[in-house]
Design a protein around this motif. Structure first.
Motif: not given
Lengths: 307, 307
Positions: A17-19, A40, A46, A290
Motif C-alpha cells: 500500500e505504501r512506499n 522513488t 506515477i 502515497d
C-alpha cells in the motif's frame, strides 16, 4: 504557494500500500526532494514528476529506507543527458556513502554530483527558498530540515501611493526592479508604497527521530510539520529511536505549527488501523497516503488534496 | 512443477505500469531470484512472496535496472533476523560491486552474504535444481542463466512389478529410499519397476544481450525461453547491445524451445503497442506483465496464469 507531494509515506520497509520515505516539494518549476527511499523514481513517474527538475536532494540519514532510491534517479538523469550539477545534502559521512553507492555497478554520470555534508544547524540560501537544518536523535548522524519559501513583497497599495502625491505609472516597474528610485527631488522606497510582506510557506520534516526540543524550536509558525510517528504506542516502539503518535502531537502543540502530518508509519499497521488511532490520539492530525498533495500558501493557507 | 513469477518485466527504467527486471522461480518452498531491479522487495510483497525463502540470487549484469533492489532485500532479511547464508551469483566484479553497495549506508548484516563470481560456462548443482551459465554480449560482463529442475524418477509400473513375479507392498518404500534392494535371493533396482523419468522443467533467461549462438545452444528443449526483446525495431535499438522482437523470435525458432516470453521492453512502449507488434512479428510469443505467473511442469506442460 508551494506543493508538497508525498511520494512514500511508510517507513522501515515498503508494503503493497505504501512506499518508503520520499517527499517532493514543488516550487515554481523546481522539484526539491527530501529523502529518496528505494523506488522513488517510479513513484515520481506515477506522480507525473520529472526527475530532471530536481536540483537538490536532502537526505535525513543513511538507513536504507531513506536513500536507496538515489542511484536509480542519478542514472536516469544520466540516461536523459543531464549536464547540470546535482547537489545532495546530508549528515556526516554522506560523501563516502554516496561515493560507494555510485561504485556499485557500471556507471559514470556525465554531470557532477556534489555532496554537501552538514553538521548541526545550518542555513542554506537558494534563489527561491532557504533550507535550515538541525540535528535529530536517531542513533546515527541524522538531520531534520526546514523548507522556507522566501517571503515576497506586498502588493502595491493605492492609498499609500496617493498619500505621497503620486499616481500609478511606469515608475512602479522601475521601483520594483531597483527597490529605490527618485521621482523629481523625491526618493521613494518600495516599502513605502506596498502592503505587508507575504510570508513564504514553511514546512518542517523531522526525518526519523525521538522527540527532541529542537523540533519544537524549528517548527514555530510552520505551516506544516511533517513529523515521523512510526509507532502507535510506546509498547510497539520499545527503545528504538522513533516517535509515537502521541509524542508527535505533543511536539506539534508545543510548536504551534498550523498543521501536522504523521509520517513514516511502520509496516505492521494498515492505513485504516493507523488512521483510526491517529484520529483518537490527535484529532487534528493528517495521515498522508502515497501521492497525496498538499498546497501550502503561507499565512495558514493550506489545501489538502488527497489523491 | 515450478512456478515462474514475473516481478518486473520492463527494462532500463521503470514506468507506472511495469517495474525493472526481476524473475522469481518457486521450487518447493524455495524462491530463486534472477535479477533484482530497484523495487523488487516491494514487488515481492505485492506478489505475496517471502524474501526469507530466497537462498540464492542470480544477477545477469551490473546495470542499475538489474541489481539496485539487492540492498533493500538484504536489509529486510536482516530486519527479520536471518541467520542463513545468502548466496549471490554474478559475472566478474560482482564481489566488489556488492561490497560497495553494502557500504552505502549504516548497515551490517547479521548473516553471511557470499558472492560467487562466474566467468563463462558453469554448471552449478543444488539440491533440487541446477543452474547453467553462459556469457552473453552486452558490452560489459554479463551472463545468461538456465534453470533446470532435476529430473525425477517415473511412477511405479504395476505391469513391470507383476512381470518380476512381485506384488505391491512395503518393499516399494524401501526400494525408493535405497534404489536397490534384495527380496529373497533377487536383487531389484528401482529403474526395473518404474516408468520413464519425469523430465524437470527447463527455463532460460538471457538477461540483456544481442542475439548470440549460445542462446540457441542453451535453450534446446527448454520449456520456456525468457528472451530480452527491448526494442520492437532495429531502428529503435540503434547500436545498443540489445535484441529486437524479430531477433528473439529467430533465436526461439532455432532453439526449438517450447515457449517464448519477450522480456525487458523499453519504457518508450506501452504494453498495448508492444503486444500488438509482438503478435504481428511472432504470433506464438507471450508478453508477460508484472505479477504474471507461469507454471512449468516439464514435458511441455506449461500453464500461463495472467494476473
Amino acid at each position: 504557494m508551494i506543493e508538497v507531494i508525498f511520494l512514500g509515506t511508510g517507513g522501515i520497509k515498503p508494503t503493497p500500500e505504501r512506499n518508503v520515505p520520499s517527499i517532493a516539494i514543488r516550487i515554481g518549476s523546481e522539484i526539491v526532494l527530501f529523502d529518496v527511499g528505494e523506488g522513488t523514481l517510479r513513484q515520481m513517474e506515477i506522480a507525473g514528476l520529472n526527475p530532471m527538475r530536481i536540483k537538490r536532494i536532502f537526505i535525513t540519514h543513511f538507513h536504507g529506507d531513506h536513500y536507496l532510491g538515489l542511484a536509480a534517479i542519478i542514472q536516469t538523469m544520466n540516461l536523459w543527458d543531464r549536464r547540470e550539477t546535482l547537489h545532495i545534502y546530508g549528515p556526516e559521512n554522506s560523501g563516502e556513502f554516496i561515493s560507494n553507492f555510485l561504485k556499485s555497478g557500471y556507471f559514470a554520470p556525465g554531470f557532477d554530483v556534489v555532496v554537501h555534508e552538514i553538521t548541526g544547524k545550518a542555513r542554506l540560501q537558494f534563489e527561491n527558498y532557504e533550507i535550515w537544518t538541525f540535528e535529530v536523535s536517531h542513533g546515527i548522524p541524522a538531520l531534520g530540515y526546514v523548507f522556507k519559501e522566501k517571503d515576497r513583497r506586498g502588493n502595491f497599495d493605492l492609498e499609500k501611493i496617493k498619500s505621497l502625491g503620486l499616481t500609478p505609472g511606469p515608475w512602479m516597474k522601475e521601483l520594483e526592479k531597483r527597490k529605490i528610485i527618485k521621482i523629481g527631488e523625491r526618493v521613494i522606497r518600495l516599502s513605502e508604497v506596498t502592503g505587508p510582506k507575504k510570508r513564504g510557506a514553511k514546512v518542517v520534516y523531522t526525518g526519523d527521530t525521538e522527540p527532541i526540543d529542537d523540533i519544537v524550536e524549528f517548527s514555530k509558525r510552520a505551516d506544516l510539520l511533517i513529523h515521523e510517528a512510526t509507532y502507535i504506542s510506546s509498547e510497539h516502539r520499545k527503545d528504538s529511536y522513533h516517535t509515537t503518535i502521541e509524542e508527535a502531537y505533543e511536539m506539534f502543540k508545543s510548536s504551534k505549527a498550523r498543521h501536522l502530518a504523521l509520517f513514516h508509519r511502520a509496516p505492521r499497521y494498515s492505513y485504516q488501523e493507523y488512521a483510526v488511532a491517529a484520529k483518537e490520539l490527535c484529532p487534528e492530525a493528517y495521515v498522508p497516503r502515497d501521492f497525496d498533495r498538499v498546497f501550502v500558501g503561507g499565512m495558514g493557507n493550506v489545501i489538502f488534496k488527497v489523491r
